[in-house]
Design an enzyme around this catalytic site. Structure first.
Site, PDB file in Angstrom:
ATOM      1  N   LYS A  26      10.274   6.406   4.907  1.00  0.00           N
ATOM      2  CA  LYS A  26       9.120   6.549   4.390  1.00  0.00           C
ATOM      3  C   LYS A  26       8.103   7.653   4.653  1.00  0.00           C
ATOM      4  CE  LYS A  26       5.490   3.747   5.421  1.00  0.00           C
ATOM      5  NZ  LYS A  26       4.279   4.318   5.728  1.00  0.00           N
ATOM      6  N   ASN A  27       8.069   7.751   6.016  1.00  0.00           N
ATOM      7  CA  ASN A  27       7.025   8.490   6.555  1.00  0.00           C
ATOM      8  C   ASN A  27       7.579   9.914   6.363  1.00  0.00           C
ATOM      9  OD1 ASN A  27       5.240   6.717   7.256  1.00  0.00           O
ATOM     10  ND2 ASN A  27       5.806   6.591   9.379  1.00  0.00           N
ATOM     11  N   CYS A  76      -8.479   2.485   9.381  1.00  0.00           N
ATOM     12  CA  CYS A  76      -7.624   1.725   8.523  1.00  0.00           C
ATOM     13  C   CYS A  76      -7.350   0.249   9.504  1.00  0.00           C
ATOM     14  CB  CYS A  76      -6.204   2.247   8.025  1.00  0.00           C
ATOM     15  SG  CYS A  76      -5.214   2.364   9.488  1.00  0.00           S
ATOM     16  N   ARG A  96      -8.417   6.349  13.328  1.00  0.00           N
ATOM     17  CA  ARG A  96      -7.697   7.383  12.837  1.00  0.00           C
ATOM     18  C   ARG A  96      -8.388   8.655  12.558  1.00  0.00           C
ATOM     19  NH1 ARG A  96      -2.981   4.448   9.761  1.00  0.00           N
ATOM     20  NH2 ARG A  96      -1.505   6.326  10.702  1.00  0.00           N
ATOM     21  N   ASP A 116       4.914   2.123  16.007  1.00  0.00           N
ATOM     22  CA  ASP A 116       5.322   1.353  14.501  1.00  0.00           C
ATOM     23  C   ASP A 116       6.633   0.392  14.933  1.00  0.00           C
ATOM     24  OD1 ASP A 116       3.727   2.728  13.306  1.00  0.00           O
ATOM     25  OD2 ASP A 116       5.313   4.122  12.223  1.00  0.00           O
ATOM     26  N   ARG A 118       4.663  -1.921   0.980  1.00  0.00           N
ATOM     27  CA  ARG A 118       4.085  -0.757   0.794  1.00  0.00           C
ATOM     28  C   ARG A 118       5.410   0.110   1.787  1.00  0.00           C
ATOM     29  NH1 ARG A 118      -1.719   0.549   3.397  1.00  0.00           N
ATOM     30  NH2 ARG A 118      -0.460   2.544   3.337  1.00  0.00           N
TER      31      ARG A 118
HETATM   32  C1  UD1 Z   1       1.867   8.545  11.799  1.00  0.00           C
HETATM   33  C2  UD1 Z   1       2.770   7.317  10.899  1.00  0.00           C
HETATM   34  C3  UD1 Z   1       2.556   6.354  11.709  1.00  0.00           C
HETATM   35  C4  UD1 Z   1       2.601   6.171  13.190  1.00  0.00           C
HETATM   36  C5  UD1 Z   1       1.971   7.158  13.931  1.00  0.00           C
HETATM   37  C6  UD1 Z   1       2.154   7.422  15.298  1.00  0.00           C
HETATM   38  C7  UD1 Z   1       2.946   8.533   8.837  1.00  0.00           C
HETATM   39  C8  UD1 Z   1       2.576   8.464   7.433  1.00  0.00           C
HETATM   40  N1  UD1 Z   1       2.164   7.589   9.627  1.00  0.00           N
HETATM   41  O1  UD1 Z   1       0.435   8.405  11.470  1.00  0.00           O
HETATM   42  O2  UD1 Z   1       3.191   5.099  10.991  1.00  0.00           O
HETATM   43  O3  UD1 Z   1       2.096   4.808  13.565  1.00  0.00           O
HETATM   44  O4  UD1 Z   1       2.193   8.464  13.143  1.00  0.00           O
HETATM   45  O5  UD1 Z   1       3.468   7.542  15.486  1.00  0.00           O
HETATM   46  O6  UD1 Z   1       3.839   9.285   9.414  1.00  0.00           O
HETATM   47  N2  UD1 Z   1      -5.616  11.395  16.154  1.00  0.00           N
HETATM   48  C9  UD1 Z   1      -6.521  12.215  16.488  1.00  0.00           C
HETATM   49  N3  UD1 Z   1      -6.939  13.274  15.695  1.00  0.00           N
HETATM   50  C10 UD1 Z   1      -6.357  13.742  14.882  1.00  0.00           C
HETATM   51  C11 UD1 Z   1      -4.958  13.006  14.593  1.00  0.00           C
HETATM   52  C12 UD1 Z   1      -4.623  11.829  15.387  1.00  0.00           C
HETATM   53  O7  UD1 Z   1      -7.272  12.049  17.496  1.00  0.00           O
HETATM   54  O8  UD1 Z   1      -6.570  14.498  14.083  1.00  0.00           O
HETATM   55  C13 UD1 Z   1      -4.974  10.376  17.331  1.00  0.00           C
HETATM   56  C14 UD1 Z   1      -4.804   9.191  16.286  1.00  0.00           C
HETATM   57  O9  UD1 Z   1      -6.038   8.489  16.480  1.00  0.00           O
HETATM   58  C15 UD1 Z   1      -3.852   8.444  17.336  1.00  0.00           C
HETATM   59  C16 UD1 Z   1      -2.946   9.478  17.868  1.00  0.00           C
HETATM   60  O10 UD1 Z   1      -3.828  10.565  17.692  1.00  0.00           O
HETATM   61  O11 UD1 Z   1      -4.463   7.773  18.181  1.00  0.00           O
HETATM   62  C17 UD1 Z   1      -1.678   9.665  16.919  1.00  0.00           C
HETATM   63  O12 UD1 Z   1      -1.950   9.704  15.569  1.00  0.00           O
HETATM   64  P1  UD1 Z   1      -0.983  10.480  14.486  1.00  0.00           P
HETATM   65  O13 UD1 Z   1       0.551  10.658  15.037  1.00  0.00           O
HETATM   66  O14 UD1 Z   1      -1.568  11.511  13.792  1.00  0.00           O
HETATM   67  O15 UD1 Z   1      -0.597   9.420  13.496  1.00  0.00           O
HETATM   68  P2  UD1 Z   1      -0.556   9.508  11.837  1.00  0.00           P
HETATM   69  O16 UD1 Z   1       0.124  10.899  11.423  1.00  0.00           O
HETATM   70  O17 UD1 Z   1      -1.740   9.089  11.333  1.00  0.00           O
END
Ligand code: UD1
Length: 430
Positions: A22-23, A117, A122, A305, A397
């Site tokens: 999915k991701n 969320c 996030r 996850d 989802r």
């Molecule tokens: C993706 C996955 C999600 C998974 C996560 C971590 C998708 C659609 N979702 O989420 O299922 O749980 O990776 O493997 O692929 N952060 C910041 N600033 C930013 C972006 C992230 O501080 O601009 C932090 C987040 O709060 C978190 C960490 O970085 O603590 C990792 O987040 P991130 O890898 O970005 O997760 P997602 O891409 O949202």
């Protein structure tokens, strides 16, 4: 409102086919609009998040033709709008990938700002930092991210945190920027590599995905492609832990075992037998499993996850386990539900201490989010009595035909939509 009703207590046994990731699919669908030619995407998981993403894409004028449950054709040549509404972002945060895709292709995009969320706050500061480094003006106006650039150009960028989303989003924007972009401290998750491979199949020039440094030589245009999405390592891991929790014997088919290394390692630690094949993994659990320590980390570390799924198994294991959640601050909500089933757990900050119990007792519980929802179903399958899981919209989802796949390996689980149906199920199984 639909629920799952589960009568647990019997081991899951058999083979289960894993769907596309999915991701990876969410990002690849967004990237598919970056060419004016037609792209065919195969091995798409048939889950609600994907349907929302396809709606968002057709909402901006792209042509979306669903060939069957797992294949779609997309043509981004008909796009007329660069604005992604809050409705989509509210339903799936990942629609923010259209920001990187639109900015890369048209040098402008407007996407509603995603909020927090269920699993945490996030932030998306790293995405915006990347777009700005590529030469975009990025403002937050009236709840929207407004990004525009006269000239997107290559840059040397160091991410402050390892982020899957920021790595993919900025990679898409850089794919069509002028010159060389070097991104350091990037995420190495399999779906980052899959998105890079997909962009390269359309003519992009991206090297190093899967390592800490990605180098992108921008190209002027991208072309048609046919691409098959990688298997979902999280779905696979979920079924592997379902086997562990029910003392079962399950083979997950259509997987890339390498992507499951961290999961396999933990399953071995707690006493499961694992057999690896070219594209399948068998998990056998005999008797009571052992406690262990788990810390979630970016790939190739243990995935956040998969934290709730191992949490359920450890709550039934012999001894004291600890789980440290280092990615998202709000990912222990399912433990309160598990405690209602008899688990003994203490949470302090981002750490949970779990005293394993011999068994759970069935009750009514709520899925707090996607992965935790699936984990609570596993808890139900490992419980002698009847468990009712509310809020299964979260599970739908991201898991394709979840209850059907569980039924195919002996799980007694049904989707119901009323109290009457719940009573009917209870009568049938008791
Ligand atoms: C993706 C996955 C999600 C998974 C996560 C971590 C998708 C659609 N979702 O989420 O299922 O749980 O990776 O493997 O692929 N952060 C910041 N600033 C930013 C972006 C992230 O501080 O601009 C932090 C987040 O709060 C978190 C960490 O970085 O603590 C990792 O987040 P991130 O890898 O970005 O997760 P997602 O891409 O949202």
């Amino acid at each position: 409102m639909e629920q799952y009703v589960i009568k647990g207590g019997n081991p899951l046994v058999g083979e289960v086919e894993i769907s596309g990731a999915k991701n990876a699919a969410l990002a690849i669908l967004a990237a598919a609009i970056m060419t004016d030619e037609t792209v065919l995407i195969d091995n798409l998981p048939d889950v609600n998040d994907i349907n929302v993403m396809l709606e968002a894409i057709s909402g901006i004028g792209a042509t979306v033709q669903r060939l069957d449950r797992h294949r779609v054709k997309i043509n981004g040549g008909t796009i007329t709008d660069f604005n992604i509404e809050y409705d989509y972002i509210k339903k799936i945060r990942a629609s923010y990938y259209l920001l990187g895709a639109l900015l890369g292709k048209y040098s402008k995009a407007e996407v509603a700002l995603p909020g927090g969320c269920n699993i945490g706050s996030r932030p998306i500061d790293q995405h915006l930092k990347g777009f700005r480094a590529l030469g975009a003006d990025v403002d937050i106006e009236h709840g929207k991210i407004v990004a525009e650039s006269e000239h997107m150009r290559g840059t040397h960028l160091y991410f402050d945190v390892v982020s899957v989303g920021a790595t993919i989003n900025v990679m898409m924007a850089a794919a069509m920027a002028d010159g060389l972009t070097i991104m350091e401290n990037v995420a190495k998750e399999p779906h980052v590599v899959d998105v890079a491979n997909f962009l390269n199949s359309m003519g992009a020039n991206i090297r190093g995905a899967g390592t800490d440094v990605i180098k992108i030589r921008g190209v002027h245009s991208l072309h048609k492609s046919e691409y098959s999405i990688i298997p979902d390592q999280i779905e696979a891991g979920t079924f592997m832990f379902a086997a562990a929790a029910t003392k079962g014997d399950v083979t997950v088919l259509n997987v890339i075992p390498k992507h499951l290394d961290a999961t396999i390692s933990k399953l071995k630690d707690i006493g499961c037998e694992i057999e690896e094949f070219d594209d399948a993994v068998r998990v056998v659990a005999k008797g009571r499993l052992r406690s262990t320590q788990v810390k979630t980390l970016p790939y190739p570390g243990y995935p956040t996850d998969m934290q709730p799924q191992i949490g359920v198994v450890l709550a039934l294991a012999n001894g004291t386990s600890t789980i440290t959640e280092s990615i998202f601050e709000n990912r222990f909500k399912y433990l309160d539900e598990l405690a209602r089933m008899g688990a003994v757990i203490k949470v302090e900050g981002n750490s949970a201490t779990i005293e394993g119990v011999e068994k759970f007792s069935g009750t009514r519980i709520s899925a707090p989010d996607l992965r935790a929802g699936a984990a609570l179903c596993i808890a139900g399958l490992a419980t002698d009595g009847v468990t009712i899981v509310d809020d299964i919209k979260y599970i739908q989802r991201g898991y394709e035909r979840f209850e059907e796949k569980l039924q195919s390996i002996g799980g007694i689980i049904e989707k119901v939509a009323s109290e009457k149906e719940i009573q009917k199920f209870v009568l049938k199984v008791s």
